[in-house]
Scaffold this motif. Structure first.
Motif: not given
Length: 89
Positions: A66, A69-70, A73-75
């Motif tokens: 997570d 991802s943050e 800026k991609k899941r």
């Protein structure tokens, strides 16, 4: 069974499971802390615990994914690789 060869973009390979919290530390930092503890003058350090992990506590593999991802800026989807399978490499 291919575990690492099928890695795809957008996937975070987690060691063990997604929920167990681990503490991360750089090997060089750990060596430095050990050397400082071993040469500490006096006996106050005896029988003490020295926390060398992240300042804000241990993180699960899902939490690390997570955070990544943050930043990017991609899941990311998380794929757990059993520790016993990963230890073969």
């Amino acid at each position: 069974m291919v575990l690492f060869g099928d890695h795809k973009p957008g996937r975070f390979l987690a060691m063990g499971d997604k929920t167990t919290k681990w503490s991360y530390v750089l090997t060089d930092d750990l060596a430095s802390y050990l050397a400082k503890a071993a040469t500490f003058p006096g006996s106050e350090i005896n029988h003490q615990t020295i926390d060398v992990g992240w300042r804000d506590g241990a993180r699960s593999q899902q939490e690390v994914a997570d955070l990544v991802s943050e930043v990017i800026k991609k899941r990311l989807s998380v794929r757990a690789v059993p520790t016993c399978a990963a230890s073969r490499w």
